[in-house]
Design a protein around this motif. Structure first.
Motif, PDB file in Angstrom:
ATOM      1  N   UNK A  68      -0.912   5.005   3.192  1.00  0.00           N
ATOM      2  CA  UNK A  68      -1.095   3.667   2.665  1.00  0.00           C
ATOM      3  C   UNK A  68      -1.596   3.668   1.240  1.00  0.00           C
ATOM      4  N   UNK A  69      -1.057   2.767   0.427  1.00  0.00           N
ATOM      5  CA  UNK A  69      -1.513   2.593  -0.949  1.00  0.00           C
ATOM      6  C   UNK A  69      -2.638   1.561  -0.923  1.00  0.00           C
ATOM      7  N   UNK A  70      -3.825   1.947  -1.392  1.00  0.00           N
ATOM      8  CA  UNK A  70      -4.972   1.034  -1.378  1.00  0.00           C
ATOM      9  C   UNK A  70      -4.657  -0.260  -2.114  1.00  0.00           C
ATOM     10  N   UNK A  71      -5.207  -1.411  -1.616  1.00  0.00           N
ATOM     11  CA  UNK A  71      -5.945  -1.474  -0.360  1.00  0.00           C
ATOM     12  C   UNK A  71      -5.110  -2.058   0.772  1.00  0.00           C
ATOM     13  N   UNK A  72      -4.210  -3.003   0.413  1.00  0.00           N
ATOM     14  CA  UNK A  72      -3.403  -3.632   1.443  1.00  0.00           C
ATOM     15  C   UNK A  72      -2.550  -2.640   2.213  1.00  0.00           C
ATOM     16  N   UNK A  73      -1.970  -1.681   1.513  1.00  0.00           N
ATOM     17  CA  UNK A  73      -1.148  -0.679   2.172  1.00  0.00           C
ATOM     18  C   UNK A  73      -1.938   0.197   3.117  1.00  0.00           C
ATOM     19  N   UNK A  74      -3.202   0.446   2.790  1.00  0.00           N
ATOM     20  CA  UNK A  74      -4.064   1.234   3.673  1.00  0.00           C
ATOM     21  C   UNK A  74      -4.330   0.485   4.976  1.00  0.00           C
ATOM     22  N   UNK A  75      -4.585  -0.814   4.874  1.00  0.00           N
ATOM     23  CA  UNK A  75      -4.794  -1.624   6.089  1.00  0.00           C
ATOM     24  C   UNK A  75      -3.543  -1.623   6.962  1.00  0.00           C
ATOM     25  N   UNK A  76      -2.394  -1.791   6.321  1.00  0.00           N
ATOM     26  CA  UNK A  76      -1.141  -1.810   7.069  1.00  0.00           C
ATOM     27  C   UNK A  76      -0.882  -0.474   7.757  1.00  0.00           C
ATOM     28  N   UNK A  77      -1.134   0.622   7.040  1.00  0.00           N
ATOM     29  CA  UNK A  77      -0.906   1.953   7.613  1.00  0.00           C
ATOM     30  C   UNK A  77      -1.781   2.173   8.847  1.00  0.00           C
ATOM     31  N   UNK A  78      -3.024   1.728   8.792  1.00  0.00           N
ATOM     32  CA  UNK A  78      -3.920   1.864   9.945  1.00  0.00           C
ATOM     33  C   UNK A  78      -3.372   1.120  11.156  1.00  0.00           C
ATOM     34  N   UNK A  79      -2.936  -0.122  10.965  1.00  0.00           N
ATOM     35  CA  UNK A  79      -2.398  -0.931  12.068  1.00  0.00           C
ATOM     36  C   UNK A  79      -1.109  -0.329  12.610  1.00  0.00           C
TER      37      UNK A  79
END
Length: 206
Positions: A68-79
């Motif tokens: 995930x690319x911080x920060x929104x992409x990191x949240x998406x990757x976790x989900x």
């Protein structure tokens, strides 16, 4: 085939052998937002996430690594890692030091550390970001990724593709294409329950 008649015959041959013409892509959702944004409703980010997950589920490798690319992409990757079948290790990239406009735009105040807790070499990687715009952040993310090794493949998943590309970058998986005024920032928020929402704000505020 070089002539219209030949091209029609060529298509008919393929269709007759069991091939089907691909469905026409859905048109982008037009977001016409002026200075007054109070009367505009953005798409439901949770619904877009569901679309993105449905696209990825049958397509990505069962051991694909999600970065995930911080920060929104990191949240998406976790989900995505939690909800997709398979064994998907998760890493995070901060592209701040790799952007090609660093000398002109400066360094962001909230720089985070890149964390890749697995071997990139020969791995199948899916980069995840919230909004694909000019393509420069994704280019920077790929540059960062290759500092850690040479992956077998790299794909891109984004919640929103808002167009406006300045570099030839295209996503493999997209929640939705949106048309947004160029002077607006489109970003992803996450509440305390982990639910997503899209927000906009004037670009100059960032």
């Amino acid at each position: 085939p070089s002539t219209p008649k030949q091209r029609r015959r060529f298509c008919a041959v393929f269709l007759g052998k069991g091939f089907t013409m691909p469905a026409a892509p859905l048109p982008p959702l037009s977001i016409d937002i002026g200075t007054d944004m109070s009367n505009h409703t953005l798409p439901d980010a949770e619904q877009l996430f569901a679309v993105l997950k449905t696209q990825m589920a049958p397509a990505i490798a069962r051991d694909a690594k999600l970065v995930g690319v911080y920060s929104g992409g990191a949240w998406l990757a976790d989900r995505l890692a939690a909800e997709l079948d398979g064994d998907h290790a998760v890493g995070y990239i901060d592209v701040s030091f790799y952007r090609d406009d660093l000398s002109t735009s400066g360094l962001k105040a909230n720089v985070r550390s890149t964390q890749i807790p697995f071997s990139v070499q020969d791995a199948h990687i899916v980069l995840v970001d919230d909004v694909l715009f000019t393509g420069r952040s994704i280019r920077a993310a790929i540059n960062t990724l290759f500092d850690y090794g040479r992956p077998a493949s790299v794909q891109l998943a984004v919640l929103v593709d808002r167009g406006g590309r300045e570099i030839p970058v295209a996503a493999d998986y997209v929640g939705a294409p949106l048309i947004v005024a160029r002077d607006l920032m489109l970003a992803l928020d996450r509440d305390d329950d982990g639910k997503f929402a899209l927000t906009t704000e004037p670009w100059k505020a960032r």
